[in-house]
Write a protein that holds these residues in place. Structure first.
Motif, PDB file in Angstrom:
ATOM      1  N   SER A   9      83.650  59.410 -27.507  1.00 45.91           N
ATOM      2  CA  SER A   9      83.056  60.702 -27.847  1.00 45.91           C
ATOM      3  C   SER A   9      83.371  61.047 -29.303  1.00 45.91           C
ATOM      4  O   SER A   9      84.106  60.330 -29.980  1.00 45.91           O
ATOM      5  N   SER A  10      82.848  62.164 -29.754  1.00 43.64           N
ATOM      6  CA  SER A  10      83.081  62.584 -31.144  1.00 43.64           C
ATOM      7  C   SER A  10      84.559  62.845 -31.422  1.00 43.64           C
ATOM      8  O   SER A  10      85.004  62.741 -32.561  1.00 43.64           O
ATOM      9  N   ASP A  11      85.337  63.184 -30.382  1.00 44.09           N
ATOM     10  CA  ASP A  11      86.783  63.381 -30.576  1.00 44.09           C
ATOM     11  C   ASP A  11      87.570  62.083 -30.363  1.00 44.09           C
ATOM     12  O   ASP A  11      88.789  62.096 -30.288  1.00 44.09           O
ATOM     13  N   ASP A  12      86.853  60.958 -30.268  1.00 45.56           N
ATOM     14  CA  ASP A  12      87.404  59.604 -30.161  1.00 45.56           C
ATOM     15  C   ASP A  12      87.976  59.272 -28.780  1.00 45.56           C
ATOM     16  O   ASP A  12      88.658  58.270 -28.625  1.00 45.56           O
ATOM     17  N   SER A  13      87.690  60.085 -27.771  1.00 46.76           N
ATOM     18  CA  SER A  13      88.095  59.752 -26.401  1.00 46.76           C
ATOM     19  C   SER A  13      87.142  58.700 -25.853  1.00 46.76           C
ATOM     20  O   SER A  13      85.924  58.822 -25.982  1.00 46.76           O
ATOM     21  N   ILE A  14      87.681  57.682 -25.230  1.00 46.61           N
ATOM     22  CA  ILE A  14      86.849  56.602 -24.687  1.00 46.61           C
ATOM     23  C   ILE A  14      86.091  57.098 -23.460  1.00 46.61           C
ATOM     24  O   ILE A  14      86.677  57.692 -22.555  1.00 46.61           O
ATOM     25  N   LEU A  15      84.791  56.841 -23.451  1.00 42.97           N
ATOM     26  CA  LEU A  15      83.924  57.238 -22.344  1.00 42.97           C
ATOM     27  C   LEU A  15      83.494  56.050 -21.497  1.00 42.97           C
ATOM     28  O   LEU A  15      83.234  56.197 -20.304  1.00 42.97           O
ATOM     29  N   GLU A  16      83.395  54.870 -22.127  1.00 43.00           N
ATOM     30  CA  GLU A  16      82.853  53.711 -21.439  1.00 43.00           C
ATOM     31  C   GLU A  16      83.352  52.428 -22.091  1.00 43.00           C
ATOM     32  O   GLU A  16      83.476  52.356 -23.306  1.00 43.00           O
ATOM     33  N   ILE A  17      83.612  51.426 -21.271  1.00 40.37           N
ATOM     34  CA  ILE A  17      83.933  50.087 -21.753  1.00 40.37           C
ATOM     35  C   ILE A  17      83.067  49.111 -20.972  1.00 40.37           C
ATOM     36  O   ILE A  17      83.114  49.082 -19.737  1.00 40.37           O
ATOM     37  N   PHE A  48      84.594  58.231 -12.202  1.00 40.59           N
ATOM     38  CA  PHE A  48      84.125  57.025 -12.873  1.00 40.59           C
ATOM     39  C   PHE A  48      83.099  56.264 -12.044  1.00 40.59           C
ATOM     40  O   PHE A  48      83.140  56.270 -10.816  1.00 40.59           O
ATOM     41  N   ASP A  49      82.209  55.585 -12.753  1.00 42.77           N
ATOM     42  CA  ASP A  49      81.412  54.499 -12.194  1.00 42.77           C
ATOM     43  C   ASP A  49      82.060  53.228 -12.724  1.00 42.77           C
ATOM     44  O   ASP A  49      82.492  53.187 -13.883  1.00 42.77           O
ATOM     45  N   TYR A  50      82.118  52.196 -11.909  1.00 42.07           N
ATOM     46  CA  TYR A  50      82.674  50.929 -12.385  1.00 42.07           C
ATOM     47  C   TYR A  50      82.141  49.791 -11.541  1.00 42.07           C
ATOM     48  O   TYR A  50      81.701  49.982 -10.413  1.00 42.07           O
ATOM     49  N   ASP A  51      82.172  48.619 -12.121  1.00 42.76           N
ATOM     50  CA  ASP A  51      81.792  47.404 -11.404  1.00 42.76           C
ATOM     51  C   ASP A  51      82.484  46.242 -12.099  1.00 42.76           C
ATOM     52  O   ASP A  51      82.536  46.198 -13.330  1.00 42.76           O
ATOM     53  N   VAL A  52      83.026  45.346 -11.316  1.00 39.81           N
ATOM     54  CA  VAL A  52      83.688  44.168 -11.864  1.00 39.81           C
ATOM     55  C   VAL A  52      82.980  42.948 -11.296  1.00 39.81           C
ATOM     56  O   VAL A  52      83.078  42.663 -10.109  1.00 39.81           O
ATOM     57  N   LYS A  53      82.213  42.292 -12.157  1.00 42.17           N
ATOM     58  CA  LYS A  53      81.505  41.068 -11.776  1.00 42.17           C
ATOM     59  C   LYS A  53      81.729  40.046 -12.876  1.00 42.17           C
ATOM     60  O   LYS A  53      81.908  40.403 -14.046  1.00 42.17           O
ATOM     61  N   GLU A  54      81.658  38.798 -12.503  1.00 38.02           N
ATOM     62  CA  GLU A  54      81.822  37.736 -13.484  1.00 38.02           C
ATOM     63  C   GLU A  54      80.743  37.846 -14.553  1.00 38.02           C
ATOM     64  O   GLU A  54      79.552  37.817 -14.254  1.00 38.02           O
ATOM     65  N   GLY A  55      81.158  38.043 -15.783  1.00 36.28           N
ATOM     66  CA  GLY A  55      80.235  38.078 -16.903  1.00 36.28           C
ATOM     67  C   GLY A  55      79.567  39.408 -17.159  1.00 36.28           C
ATOM     68  O   GLY A  55      78.825  39.557 -18.121  1.00 36.28           O
ATOM     69  N   ASP A  56      79.826  40.420 -16.319  1.00 35.38           N
ATOM     70  CA  ASP A  56      79.139  41.697 -16.494  1.00 35.38           C
ATOM     71  C   ASP A  56      79.921  42.796 -15.779  1.00 35.38           C
ATOM     72  O   ASP A  56      79.688  43.070 -14.612  1.00 35.38           O
ATOM     73  N   SER A  57      80.860  43.420 -16.480  1.00 33.70           N
ATOM     74  CA  SER A  57      81.710  44.446 -15.885  1.00 33.70           C
ATOM     75  C   SER A  57      81.709  45.690 -16.752  1.00 33.70           C
ATOM     76  O   SER A  57      81.430  45.635 -17.946  1.00 33.70           O
ATOM     77  N   TYR A  58      82.026  46.830 -16.124  1.00 33.34           N
ATOM     78  CA  TYR A  58      82.100  48.066 -16.896  1.00 33.34           C
ATOM     79  C   TYR A  58      82.940  49.110 -16.161  1.00 33.34           C
ATOM     80  O   TYR A  58      83.152  49.029 -14.960  1.00 33.34           O
ATOM     81  N   ILE A  59      83.395  50.088 -16.935  1.00 38.11           N
ATOM     82  CA  ILE A  59      83.970  51.308 -16.401  1.00 38.11           C
ATOM     83  C   ILE A  59      83.424  52.438 -17.268  1.00 38.11           C
ATOM     84  O   ILE A  59      83.407  52.337 -18.504  1.00 38.11           O
ATOM     85  N   LYS A  60      82.929  53.484 -16.617  1.00 35.57           N
ATOM     86  CA  LYS A  60      82.261  54.571 -17.339  1.00 35.57           C
ATOM     87  C   LYS A  60      82.639  55.907 -16.722  1.00 35.57           C
ATOM     88  O   LYS A  60      82.559  56.078 -15.500  1.00 35.57           O
ATOM     89  N   ALA A  61      83.045  56.850 -17.568  1.00 34.04           N
ATOM     90  CA  ALA A  61      83.354  58.198 -17.095  1.00 34.04           C
ATOM     91  C   ALA A  61      82.057  58.917 -16.729  1.00 34.04           C
ATOM     92  O   ALA A  61      81.109  58.924 -17.506  1.00 34.04           O
ATOM     93  N   LYS A  62      82.015  59.497 -15.520  1.00 35.78           N
ATOM     94  CA  LYS A  62      80.842  60.262 -15.071  1.00 35.78           C
ATOM     95  C   LYS A  62      80.959  61.719 -15.483  1.00 35.78           C
ATOM     96  O   LYS A  62      79.961  62.415 -15.594  1.00 35.78           O
ATOM     97  N   SER A  63      82.182  62.185 -15.656  1.00 36.21           N
ATOM     98  CA  SER A  63      82.435  63.582 -15.996  1.00 36.21           C
ATOM     99  C   SER A  63      83.694  63.631 -16.853  1.00 36.21           C
ATOM    100  O   SER A  63      84.231  62.595 -17.225  1.00 36.21           O
TER     101      SER A  63
END
Length: 98
Positions: A9-17, A48-63
């Motif tokens: 975010s603009s305050d440098d807090s991580i929202l998604e990886i 959070f929404d997240y998924d861990v799969k080989e070659g395609d993973s993410y973690i994302k803040a929903k709120s």
């Protein structure tokens, strides 16, 4: 090569990886361990929404997320940077702000 995109975010807090693609087995194992450990350390997983799969993973803040979970995401980022600094040909990290 593993490609990591970190959105903050603009305050440098991580929202998604987002973590995509493959590398050497050792590097993939290290990245997977870091991500899985971070997901397990999240205090309020419902934020959070997240998924861990080989070659395609993410973690994302929903709120908005609590301070503990912000630290967990920042720690994950630092762990991935540590791997990337040692194995520059295997993993690249891009950080962007929204």
């Amino acid at each position: 090569m593993i490609k990591v995109t970190v959105t903050a975010s603009s305050d440098d807090s991580i929202l998604e990886i987002i973590i995509k693609d493959h590398a050497d087995k050792l590097i993939c194992a290290g990245v997977s361990c870091c991500l899985t450990g971070a997901i397990n350390a999240i205090d309020d997983i419902s934020s959070f929404d997240y998924d861990v799969k080989e070659g395609d993973s993410y973690i994302k803040a929903k709120s908005s997320i609590n301070s503990h979970d912000k630290v967990v995401l920042e720690t994950l980022y630092i762990q991935l940077l540590t791997i990337a600094n040692k194995y520059k040909k295997e993993i690249k990290i891009f950080r962007e702000r929204v």
